[in-house]
Design an enzyme around this catalytic site. Sequence first.
Site, PDB file in Angstrom:
ATOM      1  N   HIS B  66      -1.352 -41.246  37.798  1.00 32.91           N
ATOM      2  CA  HIS B  66      -2.092 -40.248  37.010  1.00 32.91           C
ATOM      3  C   HIS B  66      -1.189 -39.108  36.564  1.00 32.91           C
ATOM      4  CE1 HIS B  66      -2.883 -37.079  40.112  1.00 32.91           C
ATOM      5  NE2 HIS B  66      -2.881 -38.081  40.958  1.00 32.91           N
ATOM      6  N   ASP B 177       2.237 -34.704  42.974  1.00 33.08           N
ATOM      7  CA  ASP B 177       1.057 -35.565  42.943  1.00 33.08           C
ATOM      8  C   ASP B 177       0.471 -35.424  41.534  1.00 33.08           C
ATOM      9  OD1 ASP B 177      -1.373 -36.823  43.175  1.00 33.08           O
ATOM     10  OD2 ASP B 177      -2.247 -35.345  44.531  1.00 33.08           O
ATOM     11  N   GLU B 205      -7.648 -37.677  37.020  1.00 38.56           N
ATOM     12  CA  GLU B 205      -7.781 -38.261  38.356  1.00 38.56           C
ATOM     13  C   GLU B 205      -8.269 -37.226  39.342  1.00 38.56           C
ATOM     14  OE1 GLU B 205      -6.328 -39.620  42.437  1.00 38.56           O
ATOM     15  OE2 GLU B 205      -5.991 -37.745  41.385  1.00 38.56           O
ATOM     16  N   GLU B 206      -7.741 -36.007  39.209  1.00 36.62           N
ATOM     17  CA  GLU B 206      -8.024 -34.958  40.197  1.00 36.62           C
ATOM     18  C   GLU B 206      -9.471 -34.462  40.140  1.00 36.62           C
ATOM     19  OE1 GLU B 206      -6.126 -34.371  42.520  1.00 36.62           O
ATOM     20  OE2 GLU B 206      -4.046 -34.713  41.919  1.00 36.62           O
ATOM     21  N   HIS B 316      -0.987 -30.406  46.093  1.00 39.35           N
ATOM     22  CA  HIS B 316      -2.145 -29.573  45.706  1.00 39.35           C
ATOM     23  C   HIS B 316      -1.874 -28.091  45.974  1.00 39.35           C
ATOM     24  CE1 HIS B 316      -5.507 -32.743  45.239  1.00 39.35           C
ATOM     25  NE2 HIS B 316      -4.322 -33.283  44.999  1.00 39.35           N
TER      26      HIS B 316
END
Lengths: 346, 348
Positions: B66, B177, B205-206, B316
């Site tokens: 992603h 990420d 995606e998140e 994150h």
Amino acid sequence: MDELISLLQKLSEASGPPGSEGDIGAVVKEALTPFADEVTQDKFGNVIAHLRGTQTCEPRKKILLAAHMDEVALIITRIDEGGYLRFAELGGLDPRILLGAEVTVHGRKPLHGFVGTKAPHLQTKEESSRVMDFEELFIDVALPSEEVEKQVRPGDAATLIGCFTPLQNSLVSGKALDDRAGVAAMIQALKLLKRDSPSWDIYAVATVQEEISGLGALASTWSSVPDIAVILETTYGTAPDVSEREGFDLGQGPALGMGMTVHHGVTRKLKGAAQKTGVSYQIEVGLYPGGKDAVVIQLAKEGIPTGVLSIPVRNMHTPVEVASLEDIVSTARLMAAFVADLKEWP
Amino acid sequence: MTHRLLEALEAFSNALGVSGNEGEVRETIASRIRPHVDVLETDALGNVIATKKGPKDSPRLVLSAHMDEVGFLITHIEKSGFLRFAKVGGIDDRVILAKPLLVGPKRIPGVIGTKPIHLIFQKEGHKKVAKAEDLYIDIGAKDREDARRLVEVGDFAAFATRFQDLGNGFVKGKALDDRLGCTLLALLLEEDLPLILTAVFSTQEEVGLRGAAVAGFRTSPQIMLALEGTFAGDFPEERDVSRAAVIGRGPVLTHQDRSMIGDPLLLETLIAAAEKEGIPYQFKRPLLGGTDAGRMHLSRSGARASVIAVPARYIHAPVALVKIEDVVNTYRLAKAAIQAIADKDWPS
């Protein structure tokens, strides 16, 4: 303005945890040198620039300008298994700004560190909904523990990494603008004074250890024994969560301190200089305006009449302090006009 | 190889792509892969879907990574010129205070402000978590009109962290990420491959695996692998408990997470490939997190799915940390996995 931005960037990016101001001291010394007759550094690490005035009578009149060059920092208390560093605060810090922050650990060589805490999936519900305090945080320097043991010792300091960035409308963001903004204003003031050939002798001092004690300023006052002193500090800037009662607008000029640390005569003269130069100013009334340096300088020897000029800074004691370049320029102009006008005291 | 991986990771990590606003990172990735693929398309949700031909045409293999990253959405511009915002994706409120950001497609620098400790200490304000909804972004605007020259409500904001090689075997940066996965996938497309490979660089995606939902429908995989950056929790107090994943122990494989029970045969194939090539590997602590595989294995009549992830600390958050050796080993495993998948006779 470009010259000021590059000076302030150099000052902001240099490191100067209280008690280890060598790096910032060298930057300040170099910046002060063109505008002084002599620049020295005392045993404490205070950088003292001396500009001799045109006066011919003895005893010579002296003014001390002081801005502190140390910054809030962390001190390593222990090396945990796995090479994670535990720490305490060196100066007043909000533990909430540290998670996710980057730091420089001043070991045998500087190490890039990351502030972390217990992994999210292992935090209990109670832990994941509250502030992680200093003792629950660690610095990760991404090295094997044997290597960490070689590089770092308890007592070493760590400083916050800021990203010096111009914002809109002549504002800039970076770390340690408290009080490198004051240091920049002092350097700029000395530059103006060198040109103006003032009557009094000037001692422009970048002091050490203000964030923990003010002892640097005390030592420098005893060595120069000034007739009067002006502290160039920072104060709180207004923001959505800092009201006009608590802080001062950025871009509206320095705040003239009034309170126990401040001498009315000096303040009167500062106001006079502001009116003469057309520099706008604000008034900060408090018990101890000017921070720890003002407190100790006022009480040195037989007592020194002391004034305070403070530059508003948002997000004080974080890596993203915000200050106005215009405020630094107007503080320097006001300071220089005040000194250039000194003849008799009182 | 290492140099090419790091060079791509740097470009991808520094590009902005908060969920739903993946334009900048999409262009960065697309321009890198364009010369190496046979088909390159962008779908209605902004997914980049590329196909590279190989000698075999089965099984239908889809690899996905992603593009989007966690960040912020500007919800209001105050009269004073300060910006209010909401979080996009899973960000802990406790990591955002006093961090530098870039706002909107013009990358306007700003900072998340905070009341200084001096003014909150006596009321113990520093003991209460600062909630995102109470915070603001300062770009230095004079007032609302001044701010609106540069920023509009609905603009995104991303962490301003710059990628850096730390010189000790680690690199740091934002959005690892899943720019780690994007990097591995982009470089795999530069290799000679044993079968037709479809690569999905997905969006959103998140915020609920949304891009993957439609990319799965379009590409209809028989076998799919998500390439991810997953969090390593190898921290001091946790030596006696499961550590999610550990830095330096190689790619992370998944039995089961919150979005999917992985296909056992595919997982066995990955393990066999790792062992054959002498690549270290580890397993993710079960039932943590979820990936695009969770959405794509449910596409149409279903796909065999698994995840290969690079362990990274502090994902994150404004800045994450990854060991270069883990990136290289994960790349080696992904490449070996493609070969093993191509070589195997898959029951239908």
